[in-house]
Design a protein around this motif. Structure first.
Motif, PDB file in Angstrom:
ATOM      1  N   LEU A  63       0.823  -1.218   0.000  1.00 21.76           N
ATOM      2  CA  LEU A  63       0.000   0.000   0.000  1.00 21.76           C
ATOM      3  C   LEU A  63       0.856   1.267   0.000  1.00 21.76           C
ATOM      4  O   LEU A  63       0.350   2.371  -0.177  1.00 21.76           O
ATOM      5  CB  LEU A  63      -0.940  -0.001   1.204  1.00 21.76           C
ATOM      6  N   PHE A  69      -0.485  -0.308  -4.873  1.00 18.63           N
ATOM      7  CA  PHE A  69      -1.551   0.206  -4.007  1.00 18.63           C
ATOM      8  C   PHE A  69      -2.900  -0.419  -4.386  1.00 18.63           C
ATOM      9  O   PHE A  69      -3.161  -0.666  -5.559  1.00 18.63           O
ATOM     10  CB  PHE A  69      -1.641   1.737  -4.130  1.00 18.63           C
TER      11      PHE A  69
ATOM     12  N   VAL B  44      -9.596   6.275  -4.621  1.00 16.39           N
ATOM     13  CA  VAL B  44      -8.259   6.874  -4.640  1.00 16.39           C
ATOM     14  C   VAL B  44      -7.269   5.955  -5.356  1.00 16.39           C
ATOM     15  O   VAL B  44      -7.498   4.754  -5.489  1.00 16.39           O
ATOM     16  CB  VAL B  44      -7.770   7.156  -3.207  1.00 16.39           C
ATOM     17  N   THR B  45      -6.170   6.537  -5.804  1.00 12.36           N
ATOM     18  CA  THR B  45      -5.177   5.780  -6.567  1.00 12.36           C
ATOM     19  C   THR B  45      -3.754   5.969  -6.041  1.00 12.36           C
ATOM     20  O   THR B  45      -2.864   5.206  -6.393  1.00 12.36           O
ATOM     21  CB  THR B  45      -5.191   6.218  -8.043  1.00 12.36           C
ATOM     22  N   ARG B  46      -3.541   7.007  -5.202  1.00  8.12           N
ATOM     23  CA  ARG B  46      -2.191   7.275  -4.700  1.00  8.12           C
ATOM     24  C   ARG B  46      -1.859   6.384  -3.503  1.00  8.12           C
ATOM     25  O   ARG B  46      -2.755   5.981  -2.759  1.00  8.12           O
ATOM     26  CB  ARG B  46      -2.059   8.735  -4.252  1.00  8.12           C
ATOM     27  N   ALA B  47      -0.575   6.107  -3.304  1.00  6.65           N
ATOM     28  CA  ALA B  47      -0.133   5.271  -2.185  1.00  6.65           C
ATOM     29  C   ALA B  47      -0.485   5.918  -0.847  1.00  6.65           C
ATOM     30  O   ALA B  47      -0.699   7.122  -0.753  1.00  6.65           O
ATOM     31  CB  ALA B  47       1.378   5.052  -2.279  1.00  6.65           C
ATOM     32  N   LEU B  48      -0.533   5.092   0.199  1.00  4.12           N
ATOM     33  CA  LEU B  48      -0.800   5.606   1.547  1.00  4.12           C
ATOM     34  C   LEU B  48       0.341   6.514   1.997  1.00  4.12           C
ATOM     35  O   LEU B  48       1.498   6.252   1.695  1.00  4.12           O
ATOM     36  CB  LEU B  48      -0.895   4.443   2.546  1.00  4.12           C
TER      37      LEU B  48
END
Lengths: 411, 411
Positions: A63, A69, B44-48
């Motif tokens: 993640l 992700f 959402v698509t961005r990493a944590l």
């Protein structure tokens, strides 16, 4: 003007655990040096298996990077987990399930609580007595219970299936018409089980009467004896009448990590008012996808790890350690001449209180004379009066110490 | 004989996203080399954020050791998270909340879906149109919707609050008596907001009429303008009439990690049939503790990390990146003379379809002529006909490419 759901006003106070806490707190206040041992909790205490820890770390790392992700997953759970469940929990026992018959969730409490929503509001429910309170409370909220009868300490419209030493904790079939039957095996709180033949009697009854069995097998991993079925689907015909609830909570120490699953076979049917068939699987799928958004990806990876060779060995070792506690309690109490049930295929021991004491009097005796906290059986229902629950989830040391303390009481 | 909950039979098929998938799949089959860009997803698509990743790793390690292992936590959430929410999400805006007014859960979809359970089955509900389908579907399941009218494409007993360009997407107060009002701001799907004064009109209405406002603010983190309230409790009197739903899903990229919370002030009251007050907080607490067993400890630690100085900066950066996409789409489409709404305080853009096309015709045009997948507005309700939703959750590159492709269409 906003009116409330008045059924909530029929709920009885969650008296049991608050009363336990109250008596315990008072005793500690009066006896600050007392070294209390709790054998009351139904919660695991051992660390998560290493295979689970490694899988969760890897999932967290996935993640952290854009290419790996994951956002929303399928509400019903990822295939990697569903396939592992089918392969290892069912195929090994000769039960074939399809992927769309498994619904991964964040807990069996949620699933056994929510399942009633898809059935008619006037369904008659049957529960074992003693019983896990969630089955009853969620039906009270939905208006199926009728009024609470203070004298009987039971709800008017619920059918109670008594489980006492007199019937070896094996309830008789309901005399009244019922629609939904909650069965929990291995049982919480009694720790008792049914053989395959005994369970078949219930499946046959449900088939003959077009009932649905809600089969809670959260403690399946603790089964040691060969003739005890791990899944209700080992019984012929059960796919037509049973929903099965399973949990990773006790099996793998997931009470704080949250993962469970529910099996709804495609053969299982309910009926509309005109008597037409409706697939229960379709209804549950619609409920699950509308009101739930899937289990944490990290948790699902952790759950899948218990099916690896290392994971299997590690959870077997966890179960062995708890069951060794169960044996210590069982043998220790039996050697004192006490009547003790369960603890063979379940982490719960169900004790007939000695000297004819009622459940709460025995609670006070254990607390004040041995500094042990357990759970009064009557807290699980009227048929639990005169019984007492001890659990195998304590540490090894505390479990042994507790048995020694009980030995010193003149019971 | 097991009868089903017949209300489920009134549910309309989850037509929208399956129809999108069907048309997309067919187009790709016919045009295997097409490079499709999806601006349809609300995920959402961005990493944590790194602060979250570190906190989750630490939490996993805690569960690996017996001395730091945690089993069941409080169903309402751990204090470390509840206190951080109160301090950072509310105190900073002048809103005081107590710990027992916050209920941490595994998702706002669950909370907005489950909340209706504590209200009377004959409550009249009002929803904005267009609307997030879960509000309607969960009330259909509970029998509050009445029959579906095929001609009107609406349920008979639901009060729809139209939101169109004509009223600047700000619904009028209901003309009929209503009990429960679902409001979503920043709005999904329109991306529009209310000012504090505009929201006060609703709070005043609810106080005067003893209604409850169910305020979904899952997109609060995207608010950029100063006069847009982040919480309904910034409005005087709202504590008496409003439940607020917040989520970490879009704020911090938690769609796959699962964390949200619901605020139920202790002043909020419902009424029983005799007109007596009942605290809604008590009802929700009972519902939450009976049917839910708490959020994963690992997830809760991850959620709390967004309130650290690093966490705050990292989620602000996430939001900036999505809002930069929103600006690109908004400015790009506006420069073509298109009417585009939202995208200023929300990651959603709501486009008036050009040339008077209906929503699905425009969907097909975008798909086949620009290889872009969006969401037809009519899928969110009848007042969404002639509108189209685009989201800012795509990658930077795809977002810019999509705007260029739309520019080349003769719209």
């Amino acid at each position: 003007m906003t009116h409330i759901n008045e059924n909530f006003l029929e709920l009885q106070g969650s008296y049991l655990f608050s009363e336990i806490a109250k008596r315990r707190t008072k005793y500690i206040a009066d006896n600050p040096n007392a070294e209390i041992i709790s054998l009351g909790i139904g919660d695991v205490t051992r660390a998560l298996p290493n295979a689970v820890i490694q899988a969760m770390h890897s999932a967290v790392d996935e993640l952290a990077a854009p290419h790996s992700f994951r956002g929303y997953g399928p509400e019903q759970g990822y295939d990697f987990l569903i396939n592992a469940i089918i392969e290892h929990d069912y195929k090994t026992r000769g039960v074939e399930l399809a992927g769309n018959e498994i619904f991964v969730s964040d807990g069996s409490k949620c699933d056994v609580g929510n399942i009633q929503e898809i059935f008619s509001a006037d369904s008659i429910i049957a529960v074992q007595d003693p019983v896990y309170p969630v089955y009853v409370d969620t039906n009270v909220m939905a208006g199926r219970s009728g009024k609470y009868n203070e004298a009987a300490k039971r709800f008017d419209n619920i059918v109670y299936l008594d489980c006492t030493a007199e019937n070896a904790f094996k309830p008789s079939l309901p005399k009244d018409n019922v629609d939904l039957i909650y069965l929990c095996y291995p049982n919480n709180p009694t720790g008792m089980t049914l053989t395959k033949d005994e369970l078949k009697v219930w499946v046959d009854y449900a088939r003959a009467n077009k009932c649905v069995i809600l089969f809670d097998s959260a403690y399946e991993a603790f089964i040691q004896e060969a003739d005890v079925p791990h899944s209700i689907y080992e019984v012929e015909g059960a796919r037509e009448v049973a929903i099965e609830f399973r949990s990773f909570s006790k099996t793998a120490g997931f009470t704080g990590v949250r993962c469970a699953y529910t099996v709804v076979p495609r053969e299982l049917k309910g009926f509309d008012a005109s008597g037409n068939d409706v697939l229960i699987n379709d209804l549950w799928n619609r409920r699950h996808t509308t009101k739930f958004n899937g289990v944490s990806y990290v948790t699902q990876r952790g759950a899948a790890a218990i099916y690896s060779p290392e994971g299997k060995e590690q959870i077997a070792s966890l179960v062995r350690s708890y069951m060794s506690n169960a044996e210590t309690i069982r043998d220790g109490l039996a050697s004192l001449g006490l009547d003790v049930y369960g603890g063979v295929n379940a982490p719960y021991l169900w004790l007939k209180t000695p000297q004819g004491l009622d459940s709460w009097t025995f609670f006070d005796k254990l607390l004040t004379e041995a500094n042990i906290v357990g759970t009064p059986g009557v807290g699980f229902g009227q048929s639990g009066q005169g019984y007492f629950r001890l659990t195998a989830f304590g540490s090894r040391e505390n479990t042994e110490k507790a048995v020694e303390r009980i030995r010193k009481l003149a019971l």
